[in-house]
Design an enzyme around this catalytic site. Structure first.
Site, PDB file in Angstrom:
ATOM      1  N   GLY A   1       1.032  -1.559   0.277  1.00 11.26           N
ATOM      2  CA  GLY A   1       0.007   0.489   0.016  1.00 11.26           C
ATOM      3  C   GLY A   1       1.048   1.126  -0.293  1.00 11.26           C
ATOM      4  O   GLY A   1       0.875   1.966   0.206  1.00 11.26           O
ATOM      5  N   ALA A   2       1.838   1.341  -0.552  1.00 11.99           N
ATOM      6  CA  ALA A   2       2.489   1.967  -0.348  1.00 11.99           C
ATOM      7  C   ALA A   2       2.468   3.649  -1.505  1.00 11.99           C
ATOM      8  O   ALA A   2       3.182   4.542  -1.651  1.00 11.99           O
ATOM      9  CB  ALA A   2       4.497   2.070  -1.200  1.00 11.99           C
TER      10      ALA A   2
ATOM     11  N   SER B   1       0.121   5.621  -1.474  1.00 10.39           N
ATOM     12  CA  SER B   1      -0.368   6.595  -0.827  1.00 10.39           C
ATOM     13  C   SER B   1      -0.262   6.725   0.362  1.00 10.39           C
ATOM     14  O   SER B   1      -0.112   5.862   1.008  1.00 10.39           O
ATOM     15  CB  SER B   1      -1.466   6.968  -1.449  1.00 10.39           C
ATOM     16  OG  SER B   1      -2.426   5.870  -1.010  1.00 10.39           O
TER      17      SER B   1
ATOM     18  N   GLY C   1       1.932   4.637   4.008  1.00 16.40           N
ATOM     19  CA  GLY C   1       3.281   4.184   3.090  1.00 16.40           C
ATOM     20  C   GLY C   1       4.122   4.735   2.029  1.00 16.40           C
ATOM     21  O   GLY C   1       5.502   4.721   2.224  1.00 16.40           O
TER      22      GLY C   1
ATOM     23  N   TYR D   1     -13.511  -3.747  10.986  1.00 14.27           N
ATOM     24  CA  TYR D   1     -12.391  -2.681  11.089  1.00 14.27           C
ATOM     25  C   TYR D   1     -11.237  -2.732  12.366  1.00 14.27           C
ATOM     26  O   TYR D   1     -10.596  -3.281  12.641  1.00 14.27           O
ATOM     27  CB  TYR D   1     -12.412  -1.583  10.036  1.00 14.27           C
ATOM     28  CG  TYR D   1     -11.198  -0.348  10.731  1.00 14.27           C
ATOM     29  CD1 TYR D   1     -10.198  -0.650   9.182  1.00 14.27           C
ATOM     30  CD2 TYR D   1     -10.936  -0.302  11.700  1.00 14.27           C
ATOM     31  CE1 TYR D   1      -8.817   0.488   9.678  1.00 14.27           C
ATOM     32  CE2 TYR D   1      -9.585   0.687  11.668  1.00 14.27           C
ATOM     33  CZ  TYR D   1      -8.981   0.616  10.697  1.00 14.27           C
ATOM     34  OH  TYR D   1      -7.641   1.703  10.593  1.00 14.27           O
TER      35      TYR D   1
END
Length: 301
Positions: free
Chosen positions: A12-13, A15, A18, A173
């Site tokens: 998840g880098a 944005s 990350g 979550y």
């Protein structure tokens, strides 16, 4: 490819947390960063953005969808084919919030698989490729203990295949972030029993209102922010902390800890230390991912 740099994979880098952590780590000539993201086009855009300020940075993008077990296996296969040097670091950062509903193609709840199960498989498959001084960091959340009533563990099966009521609830979550901690603590215990020096820790970045994690920001009213003021984190502070935990010499011996919005460790919730729940989650996750003997260093049972 032979490479004498320390490689760190960040999921998840493209944005948010990350991306900012990747940008900070990539400044150092000692590290190579792999931006693992579901959308490779966005990952390439993130890479280009980082290269503007760090033109000599070594950055690679690789496609990875942690909501797909097949994608996770393909990613690890590609990584091992392309890299001869042992992996130094893995940051399990990709995640979605509890507004997401439905099942993945694998038949699991989308929040459970994205936030826990995909990273469980990824981490276990990469363990045999890690160097002895390797570092693993799970991005959890203080929402593993949400405001209000205490959580009651419903069992892994209920989270993986929720009934209609749970499947519509945001509480999936918080439970997924609790799973991150159960996984962190159980894996750190298993590696310690093996006398492994690979470290496994978790990070709470805090509530960050300036990322795209929560697309609907209408709830961030002054009244709401005042009510959760003790939970707010900053993108700058948390990303700097993440980068330091993954690269700083002071953090190479720390394992089984919970970092809070930086480099300070605090206790997580009492529920998160329940070893029976952690073991149950581990065994179900092994079954769900169809991990086999020899694919992981940490054992199946």
């Amino acid at each position: 490819m032979p490479n004498n740099k320390k490689t760190i994979i960040i999921t998840g880098a493209n944005s948010g947390l990350g991306f900012e952590a990747a940008r900070l780590i990539a400044r150092s000539p000692e590290y190579r960063v792999i931006l693992a993201a579901r959308n490779n086009e966005r990952a390439e855009q993130a890479k280009a953005e980082i290269m503007k300020s760090s033109p000599h940075a070594e950055i690679q993008t690789m496609e990875l969808d942690v909501a797909s077990l097949a994608s996770v296996r393909t990613f690890v296969k590609r990584y091992n084919e392309q890299n001869e040097e042992p992996l130094f670091g893995l940051v399990c950062n990709a995640g979605i919030n509890g507004m997401n509903k439905g099942l993945t193609q694998d038949g699991f709840d989308i929040v459970f698989e994205t936030n826990h199960l995909g990273h469980f498989l990824l981490t276990n498959l990469l363990l045999p490729s890690m160097q002895p001084a390797g570092r693993i960091l799970m991005v959890s959340s203080d929402m593993h203990k949400p405001p209000g009533d205490e959580l009651t563990w419903p069992g892994t099966s209920a989270l993986a295949h929720p009934d209609n009521k749970l499947g519509e609830s945001f509480v999936r979550y918080p439970f997924s972030k609790l799973c991150n901690l159960y996984f962190t603590y159980e894996l750190s215990r298993r590696l310690a029993r093996m006398d492994s020096t690979i470290t496994v820790n978790a990070l709470n970045p805090g509530l960050m209102t300036n990322t795209n994690f929560a697309l609907d920001k209408s709830r961030f009213t002054p009244e709401f922010l005042e009510a959760v003021s003790d939970r707010i984190g900053s993108l700058e502070g948390s990303s700097k902390g993440l980068a330091e935990i993954m690269t700083g010499d002071n953090y190479g011996q720390v394992t089984g800890e919970y970092y809070d919005r930086g480099t300070e460790t605090i206790p997580s919730s009492p529920l998160s230390y329940n070893e029976d729940h952690a073991l149950e989650l581990w065994k179900f996750s092994i079954s769900y991912t169809k991990l086999e003997q020899g694919e992981t260093l940490a054992g199946l049972l």
